[in-house]
Design an enzyme around this catalytic site. Structure first.
Site, mmCIF file in Angstrom:
data_model
loop_
_atom_site.group_PDB
_atom_site.id
_atom_site.type_symbol
_atom_site.label_atom_id
_atom_site.label_comp_id
_atom_site.label_asym_id
_atom_site.label_seq_id
_atom_site.Cartn_x
_atom_site.Cartn_y
_atom_site.Cartn_z
ATOM 1 N N GLU A 88 0.817 -1.279 0.013
ATOM 2 C CA GLU A 88 -0.017 0.208 -0.103
ATOM 3 C C GLU A 88 0.957 1.374 0.009
ATOM 4 O O GLU A 88 0.635 2.129 0.990
ATOM 5 C CB GLU A 88 -0.946 0.028 1.160
ATOM 6 C CG GLU A 88 -2.008 -1.154 1.056
ATOM 7 C CD GLU A 88 -2.866 -1.420 2.352
ATOM 8 O OE1 GLU A 88 -2.738 -0.453 3.284
ATOM 9 O OE2 GLU A 88 -3.678 -2.272 2.270
ATOM 10 N N ASN A 111 2.411 -4.353 -3.606
ATOM 11 C CA ASN A 111 0.814 -4.770 -3.335
ATOM 12 C C ASN A 111 0.138 -3.568 -2.950
ATOM 13 O O ASN A 111 0.525 -2.810 -2.158
ATOM 14 C CB ASN A 111 0.865 -5.894 -2.376
ATOM 15 C CG ASN A 111 -0.290 -6.718 -2.220
ATOM 16 O OD1 ASN A 111 -0.988 -7.133 -3.180
ATOM 17 N ND2 ASN A 111 -1.003 -6.685 -0.790
ATOM 18 N N HIS A 124 -9.898 -5.827 -2.751
ATOM 19 C CA HIS A 124 -11.148 -5.619 -1.771
ATOM 20 C C HIS A 124 -12.371 -4.660 -2.336
ATOM 21 O O HIS A 124 -12.251 -3.778 -2.446
ATOM 22 C CB HIS A 124 -10.692 -5.142 -0.551
ATOM 23 C CG HIS A 124 -9.657 -5.690 0.134
ATOM 24 N ND1 HIS A 124 -9.854 -7.097 0.713
ATOM 25 C CD2 HIS A 124 -8.249 -5.655 0.465
ATOM 26 C CE1 HIS A 124 -8.675 -7.384 1.362
ATOM 27 N NE2 HIS A 124 -7.786 -6.783 1.019
ATOM 28 N N GLU A 161 -5.796 -10.364 -2.589
ATOM 29 C CA GLU A 161 -6.672 -10.373 -1.311
ATOM 30 C C GLU A 161 -8.360 -10.242 -1.671
ATOM 31 O O GLU A 161 -8.988 -9.306 -0.843
ATOM 32 C CB GLU A 161 -6.305 -8.993 -0.385
ATOM 33 C CG GLU A 161 -5.030 -9.067 0.004
ATOM 34 C CD GLU A 161 -4.475 -8.082 0.844
ATOM 35 O OE1 GLU A 161 -5.062 -7.287 1.478
ATOM 36 O OE2 GLU A 161 -3.218 -7.795 0.926
ATOM 37 N N ASP A 165 -12.139 -9.995 -1.861
ATOM 38 C CA ASP A 165 -13.217 -10.512 -1.148
ATOM 39 C C ASP A 165 -14.315 -9.111 -1.823
ATOM 40 O O ASP A 165 -13.702 -8.157 -2.562
ATOM 41 C CB ASP A 165 -13.145 -10.416 0.355
ATOM 42 C CG ASP A 165 -12.504 -9.038 1.010
ATOM 43 O OD1 ASP A 165 -12.436 -7.806 0.215
ATOM 44 O OD2 ASP A 165 -12.286 -9.360 2.122
HETATM 45 C C1 XIL Z 1 -5.967 -7.364 7.563
HETATM 46 C C2 XIL Z 1 -6.204 -8.402 8.295
HETATM 47 O O1 XIL Z 1 -7.087 -9.292 7.529
HETATM 48 C C3 XIL Z 1 -7.080 -7.986 9.634
HETATM 49 O O2 XIL Z 1 -7.069 -9.296 10.553
HETATM 50 C C4 XIL Z 1 -6.132 -7.368 10.216
HETATM 51 O O3 XIL Z 1 -6.798 -6.881 11.422
HETATM 52 C C5 XIL Z 1 -5.844 -5.927 9.492
HETATM 53 O O4 XIL Z 1 -5.397 -6.039 8.276
HETATM 54 N N1 XIL Z 1 -4.828 -4.994 3.119
HETATM 55 C C6 XIL Z 1 -3.946 -5.952 3.627
HETATM 56 C C7 XIL Z 1 -4.177 -6.773 4.650
HETATM 57 O O5 XIL Z 1 -2.746 -5.799 2.704
HETATM 58 O O6 XIL Z 1 -2.922 -7.143 5.339
HETATM 59 C C8 XIL Z 1 -5.266 -6.526 5.482
HETATM 60 O O7 XIL Z 1 -5.380 -7.545 6.618
HETATM 61 C C9 XIL Z 1 -6.451 -6.325 4.745
HETATM 62 C C10 XIL Z 1 -6.054 -5.173 3.772
#
Ligand code: XIL
Length: 621
Positions: free
Chosen positions: A187, A228, A264, A293, A295
């Site tokens: 990020e 990422n 996400h 990641e 969802d």
């Molecule tokens: C999230 C985890 O899933 C949670 O359990 C934690 O509390 C916060 O982080 N982007 C990312 C991940 O790169 O590391 C994050 O994961 C979600 C957003």
């Protein structure tokens, strides 16, 4: 400052490294290993008496990872340590996925909570699970502004660079040979494409990214090194910034192997702009991309429209990756709502995963992903979902029209079967059906079920009941009689004589009664005539109306009676009608729905009579 010593190597590390260098690609699960493990698990479950050997059908369906790896890609899930004690959860995690990413346990706050004190216990547990299940691991993440212990932010600029390089040397060094890829920097961008401020950026400017990548390459020369981020899935300021950065790093020869697109997504926002094209432009720079990641969350409660959007989004992300040669795989940010990060992070939102919070697969979502992964059946044992929303879209005295909502299937629905009162009466390839040949004024119960190409049948839909309208000689008290006064069926005029008879036992008002004589023709305009009527032509209005595309009946002569009444048993007497086209061209009356050839008045069930808009005599075409 000298590098802190590397953490102790763990048992099993060398074994796994040997396996990796022995040629299995990082994201192709070794089938013999998986099969042996599955067999072992089955045997021990049987011995424990906990499972009956009934899961044949489910076992025949290929897993998400098997489907993806048939296309040279992986399909993985995030996981976390607390979850690894949940055996129902790990059963799916260990079998359905070929890759896992630790959700938290390799982050800075987990691996180096105090300066120079490295702990790998939780990260190791995830790597061990992967090793036991033939899965590859994405390391996540080395340098990130979040989940960063506060000691890092209190360092000077020089100390920050040194602490970052030390952290990378230790953590990536510890997992060297264990992870196939690292999210080295996570990020780095703001939404507008500027660099996000962080202890790293504040200390080193954007050069921190170069330093981090070089340190990671030094610590684990074989790991694929990734940047990422989220909200870079489609074209936009942020993805353009990532694109420019990648191009620059590549040009400078900085070690960089891939870009991770977190994905996400949320149903209340639009789908990322031209996602496939966006992934492609990154791979055109000469590196891999991955969905890291995935969802798709929604504001709760869920409804059908949100679910439909979610199905669409999951399918499209999967398709986008499948369509891009160097998109190496997809990781979902945990597979079940039970352990999703969404409810804890986005107030009021949830239901983001492919499995629900009771660990039940969401069939339609999974179907969409499987189909996008290229599932074509063969081993198909999964029935379609039951058709929903069965409804009656129309009825006449002899027919009932139905429509329903499409079923979903892991391979594809091929047809629907329609049941009337428990008996199959026909099938449809689409989501509508008309059942004809019925009796007037009769009630039936209908259900529909879906079939796929392998003849797997869904359960039946909810029932819907339908009643045919009254018609024929039965229920209405008025009937239509007809005789033709038109011997030539191919001249320029349609002629007829009609009369209405009251078959009831009381007087029947005629105001608003409508008669329909259906015929087939395609001209634009017509002229209609009442030549003579015993009740007086002025009490009739007449015109030609369109009637959709009904066979032999796409037009009808419409006659409306303005008033009067008919005593029980009485007849209106003859009504002589006629129509021609405005251009006087010829008709072809032979196939007209309402045409008859009787020279004397007879009951005419193919001519309609409507009272208050409802069919009271005849059968609608
Ligand atoms: C999230 C985890 O899933 C949670 O359990 C934690 O509390 C916060 O982080 N982007 C990312 C991940 O790169 O590391 C994050 O994961 C979600 C957003």
């Amino acid at each position: 400052m000298p590098l802190a010593p590397l953490g102790p190597r763990r048992t099993g590390h060398a074994d796994r490294r040997a396996r990796r260098s022995a040629g299995s690609t990082p994201f192709t699960m070794s089938r013999p290993v998986r099969a042996a493990l599955a067999a072992l698990a089955a045997v021990s479950a049987l011995l424990a008496g906990s499972v009956l050997p009934v899961a044949e059908a489910a076992a025949a369906t290929r897993t998400l990872h098997e489907l993806a790896s048939a296309k040279g890609k992986f399909f993985g899930s995030a996981t976390d340590n607390s979850e690894l004690n949940d055996t129902a959860y790990t059963a799916v995690l260990g079998s359905e996925f070929g890759q896992i990413t630790p959700g938290n346990s390799m982050k800075w706050d987990a691996t180096e909570p105090a300066r120079g004190q490295f702990t790998y216990t939780r990260g190791d547990a995830v790597v061990d699970f992967a090793g036991q299940h033939g899965q590859s691991v994405r390391g996540h993440t080395l340098v990130w502004h979040s989940q960063l212990p506060s000691w890092v932010s209190s360092l000077s600029a020089d100390q920050t660079r040194s602490a970052m390089e030390t952290h990378i040397a230790n953590v990536a060094g510890h997992y060297q040979g264990e992870v196939y890829a690292w999210d080295v920097v996570n990020e780095p961008f703001n939404e507008d494409g500027t660099f996000r401020s962080s202890p790293f950026h504040d200390a080193m400017g954007k050069e921190y990214i170069t330093y981090a990548l070089r340190a990671a390459r030094a610590a684990d020369p074989d790991a694929k090194l990734y940047l990422n981020d989220y909200n870079i899935e489609g074209f936009g300021a942020k993805s353009n910034a990532m694109y420019d950065l990648v191009r620059e790093l590549k040009a400078e020869g900085v070690p960089l192997d891939g870009v991770g697109f977190q994905a996400h997504l949320a149903v209340q926002y639009g789908f990322p702009d031209r996602m496939q094209e966006n992934l492609q432009r990154f791979t055109d720079l000469g590196l891999d991309v991955a969905i890291t990641e995935l969802d798709v969350r929604m504001r709760l409660p869920q409804d059908a429209a949100k679910y439909q959007t979610q199905i669409d989004y999951y399918g499209r992300v999967t398709q986008a990756c499948m369509a891009v040669a160097r998109c190496v795989g997809i990781t979902i940010w945990d597979y079940t709502d039970q352990y999703s990060w969404v409810p804890g992070t986005f107030g009021g939102e949830g239901n983001a995963c492919l499995w629900d919070d009771g660990l039940q697969p969401k069939t339609a979502l999974l179907d969409a992903v499987r189909v996008a992964l290229g599932h074509t059946g063969g081993d198909d044992t999964e029935p379609p979902s039951a058709p929903g929303g069965l409804r009656v879209t129309g009825s006449t005295s002899s027919s009932v029209s139905l429509a329903w909502t499409a079923s979903t299937d892991d391979v594809g629905v091929t047809s629907y079967e329609v049941y009337r009162d428990g008996v199959r009466v026909g099938s449809a390839s689409g989501t509508a059906f008309t059942n004809s040949g019925l009796s007037a004024a009769t009630t039936h119960s209908y259900r529909v079920r879906a079939l796929d190409a392998a003849s797997n049948a869904s359960t039946q839909s909810e029932a819907v009941s339908a009643t045919t309208s009254s018609g024929g000689t039965g229920a209405g008290s008025l009937k239509v009689q007809y005789k033709t006064s038109d011997i030539n069926a191919t001249d320029n005029t349609i002629r007829m004589s009609l009369q209405l008879v009251n078959t009831g036992s009381s007087a029947q008002g005629l105001s608003g009664v409508e008669i329909r004589y259906w015929f087939a023709d395609s001209a634009g305009s017509y002229t209609t005539w009442c030549d003579w009527a015993q009740l007086g032509c002025p009490s009739l209005t007449h015109s030609v109306a369109a009637n959709g595309s009904a066979t032999g009946a796409d037009r009808y002569l419409k006659v409306i009676i303005s008033g009067g009444s008919l005593a029980a048993g009485a007849s209106t007497g003859e009504i002589q009608l006629r129509l021609h086209k405005s251009d006087w061209s010829n008709f072809n009356e032979a196939d007209d729905y309402s045409r008859g050839t009787k020279a004397a008045f007879a009951d005419a069930p193919t001519i309609g009579l409507y009272m208050n808009g409802a069919l009271a005599w005849g059968t609608q075409p």
